[in-house]
Scaffold this motif. Structure first.
Motif, PDB file in Angstrom:
ATOM      1  N   GLY A 160     -14.355   5.908  52.842  1.00 24.43           N
ATOM      2  CA  GLY A 160     -14.438   7.248  52.202  1.00 24.43           C
ATOM      3  C   GLY A 160     -13.626   8.238  52.968  1.00 24.43           C
ATOM      4  N   MET A 161     -14.002   8.288  54.215  1.00 23.81           N
ATOM      5  CA  MET A 161     -13.356   9.163  55.289  1.00 23.81           C
ATOM      6  C   MET A 161     -12.020   8.730  55.570  1.00 23.81           C
ATOM      7  SD  MET A 161     -15.060  10.458  58.967  1.00 23.81           S
ATOM      8  CE  MET A 161     -15.172   8.728  59.547  1.00 23.81           C
ATOM      9  N   GLN A 162     -11.558   7.638  55.714  1.00 22.99           N
ATOM     10  CA  GLN A 162     -10.395   6.956  56.155  1.00 22.99           C
ATOM     11  C   GLN A 162      -9.274   7.246  54.938  1.00 22.99           C
ATOM     12  OE1 GLN A 162      -9.579   3.483  58.883  1.00 22.99           O
ATOM     13  NE2 GLN A 162      -8.674   2.751  56.918  1.00 22.99           N
ATOM     14  N   SER A 163      -9.663   6.864  53.835  1.00 26.85           N
ATOM     15  CA  SER A 163      -8.562   6.837  52.891  1.00 26.85           C
ATOM     16  C   SER A 163      -8.148   8.433  52.694  1.00 26.85           C
ATOM     17  CB  SER A 163      -8.987   6.377  51.384  1.00 26.85           C
ATOM     18  OG  SER A 163     -10.422   7.126  51.227  1.00 26.85           O
ATOM     19  N   ALA A 164      -9.096   9.381  52.790  1.00 28.63           N
ATOM     20  CA  ALA A 164      -8.606  10.549  52.807  1.00 28.63           C
ATOM     21  C   ALA A 164      -7.714  11.081  53.909  1.00 28.63           C
ATOM     22  CB  ALA A 164      -9.701  11.698  52.701  1.00 28.63           C
ATOM     23  N   GLY A 165      -8.084  10.822  54.985  1.00 31.19           N
ATOM     24  CA  GLY A 165      -7.326  10.942  56.099  1.00 31.19           C
ATOM     25  C   GLY A 165      -5.963  10.223  56.495  1.00 31.19           C
ATOM     26  N   LEU A 166      -5.954   8.917  55.792  1.00 29.03           N
ATOM     27  CA  LEU A 166      -4.569   8.394  55.631  1.00 29.03           C
ATOM     28  C   LEU A 166      -3.667   9.219  54.859  1.00 29.03           C
ATOM     29  CD1 LEU A 166      -5.684   4.703  55.588  1.00 29.03           C
ATOM     30  CD2 LEU A 166      -4.620   5.856  57.541  1.00 29.03           C
ATOM     31  N   ARG A 167      -3.993   9.592  53.668  1.00 31.52           N
ATOM     32  CA  ARG A 167      -3.382  10.533  52.689  1.00 31.52           C
ATOM     33  C   ARG A 167      -2.665  11.754  53.561  1.00 31.52           C
ATOM     34  NH1 ARG A 167      -7.318   8.745  49.124  1.00 31.52           N
ATOM     35  NH2 ARG A 167      -8.302  10.877  49.163  1.00 31.52           N
ATOM     36  N   TYR A 168      -3.627  12.257  54.212  1.00 39.26           N
ATOM     37  CA  TYR A 168      -3.276  13.514  54.887  1.00 39.26           C
ATOM     38  C   TYR A 168      -2.168  13.242  56.156  1.00 39.26           C
ATOM     39  CZ  TYR A 168      -4.134  18.235  57.032  1.00 39.26           C
ATOM     40  OH  TYR A 168      -4.026  19.495  57.420  1.00 39.26           O
ATOM     41  N   GLU A 169      -2.430  12.102  56.806  1.00 37.13           N
ATOM     42  CA  GLU A 169      -1.751  11.762  57.752  1.00 37.13           C
ATOM     43  C   GLU A 169      -0.066  11.617  57.056  1.00 37.13           C
ATOM     44  OE1 GLU A 169      -2.010   8.304  61.033  1.00 37.13           O
ATOM     45  OE2 GLU A 169      -0.870   7.631  59.306  1.00 37.13           O
ATOM     46  N   ARG A 170       0.103  10.938  55.913  1.00 42.20           N
ATOM     47  CA  ARG A 170       1.175  10.770  55.588  1.00 42.20           C
ATOM     48  C   ARG A 170       1.955  11.985  55.254  1.00 42.20           C
ATOM     49  NH1 ARG A 170      -1.426   6.476  52.922  1.00 42.20           N
ATOM     50  NH2 ARG A 170      -1.864   7.626  50.825  1.00 42.20           N
ATOM     51  N   ARG A 171       1.367  12.924  54.639  1.00 41.83           N
ATOM     52  CA  ARG A 171       1.788  14.226  54.287  1.00 41.83           C
ATOM     53  C   ARG A 171       2.264  14.808  55.708  1.00 41.83           C
ATOM     54  NH1 ARG A 171      -2.639  14.539  50.820  1.00 41.83           N
ATOM     55  NH2 ARG A 171      -3.505  16.225  52.030  1.00 41.83           N
ATOM     56  N   LEU A 172       1.495  15.043  56.777  1.00 42.09           N
ATOM     57  CA  LEU A 172       1.835  15.611  58.041  1.00 42.09           C
ATOM     58  C   LEU A 172       3.043  15.172  58.521  1.00 42.09           C
ATOM     59  CD1 LEU A 172      -1.662  16.482  59.408  1.00 42.09           C
ATOM     60  CD2 LEU A 172      -0.168  18.116  58.687  1.00 42.09           C
ATOM     61  N   TRP A 173       2.953  13.659  58.848  1.00 45.03           N
ATOM     62  CA  TRP A 173       4.132  12.786  59.311  1.00 45.03           C
ATOM     63  C   TRP A 173       5.590  13.147  58.658  1.00 45.03           C
ATOM     64  CZ3 TRP A 173       7.512   9.088  57.861  1.00 45.03           C
ATOM     65  CH2 TRP A 173       7.978   8.245  59.053  1.00 45.03           C
ATOM     66  N   SER A 174       5.439  13.284  57.376  1.00 47.81           N
ATOM     67  CA  SER A 174       6.708  13.573  56.746  1.00 47.81           C
ATOM     68  C   SER A 174       7.203  14.915  56.845  1.00 47.81           C
ATOM     69  CB  SER A 174       6.624  12.942  55.209  1.00 47.81           C
ATOM     70  OG  SER A 174       5.596  13.670  54.636  1.00 47.81           O
ATOM     71  N   SER A 175       6.137  15.644  56.786  1.00 45.27           N
ATOM     72  CA  SER A 175       6.507  17.182  57.045  1.00 45.27           C
ATOM     73  C   SER A 175       7.494  17.538  58.240  1.00 45.27           C
ATOM     74  CB  SER A 175       5.162  18.116  56.804  1.00 45.27           C
ATOM     75  OG  SER A 175       4.425  18.176  57.981  1.00 45.27           O
TER      76      SER A 175
END
Length: 258
Positions: A220-235
């Motif tokens: 639960g915690m990791q899946s949300a964190g992975l989505r957030y990481e993708r957005r921050l990385w590409s930004s």
């Protein structure tokens, strides 16, 4: 069995071995290789592998990271697409229905380290050097490193490794829990093969169930964190520091960050 130019998939009984085969580029992951890795992981699953080994060709590198020459001029949208591809590969390793062993036989930087984090076991050669080195390029880990690393080594060590981009040797990695064991460089292939063979002889459905249950503890915690990481990385793509960091790496000079 399909054949590819940049990845080899070999079977020894029920053990599949995936070898990233770009030793002249330290097995760096360009887009083509990521696509092939995705196909090869699927092929290993389709063939019923009861253990999977991930390693790199040559004597120097496991996987030295992502393809910086490709990333250098990506737009935010293109970087998001690239991040999605890297996450697809790491997720496939993490969710593979049998144990996955990273045989870290040399340099494991950036995306290479992140692929190892998605495996169930990490066995390092005494020659291995490991690091989440993206900060030197003006970006952050983008294939799961911000989420999976702290699960292994704890929050503060993860911050030190990511903020400073530290490169650590195999023994230090073992001491902090980043790898499970360190073996002599000339013994890593045999050691991992024996380990994988042992796993392949154990009850497959029970191992799969155990892996799913262990993964669920973080889901639960990791899946949300992975989505957030993708957005921050590409930004970060298009910023001065990203452009300068990658240009400096390719020019073999020190970057001048803002």
């Amino acid at each position: 069995m399909p054949e590819w130019d940049t990845v080899r998939l070999d079977f020894n009984d029920d053990v599949a071995t995936l070898t990233v085969d770009r030793p002249d580029r330290l097995n760096a992951l360009n887009v083509e290789t990521l696509h092939v890795l995705r196909d090869a992981i699927s092929a290993a699953e389709s063939e019923g592998a009861r253990a999977l080994v991930l390693t790199g060709a040559g004597e120097k590198a496991f996987i030295a990271g992502a393809d910086i020459s490709h990333m250098q001029d990506l737009s935010v949208a293109e970087a998001q697409e690239y991040a999605e591809l890297g996450h697809e590969v790491t997720d496939m390793l993490e969710q593979f229905p049998a144990p996955v062993i990273a045989a870290m036989n040399g340099y494991a930087f950036g995306g290479g380290c992140e692929l190892s984090l998605a495996c169930d076991f990490r066995v390092a050669s005494e020659n291995a050097i490991i690091g989440q080195t993206e900060i030197d390029l003006g970006i952050i880990p983008g294939w799961g490193g911000t989420q999976r690393l702290s699960r292994l080594v704890g929050d503060e060590l993860a911050r030190r490794l990511i903020f400073f981009g530290e490169r650590i040797d195999a023994q230090d990695a073992r001491a902090m829990g980043l790898v499970g064991e360190v073996v002599a460089h000339d013994q890593i292939d045999d050691h991992v093969a024996e380990m994988a063979s042992d796993l392949a002889e154990r009850p497959a459905f029970a191992l799969q169930a155990a892996k799913e249950a262990l993964n669920q503890a973080h889901e639960g915690m990791q899946s949300a964190g992975l989505r957030y990481e993708r957005r921050l990385w590409s930004s970060l793509f298009g910023t001065h520091d990203q452009r300068e960091g990658m240009a400096a790496f390719l020019d073999e000079r020190e970057p001048e960050f803002n």
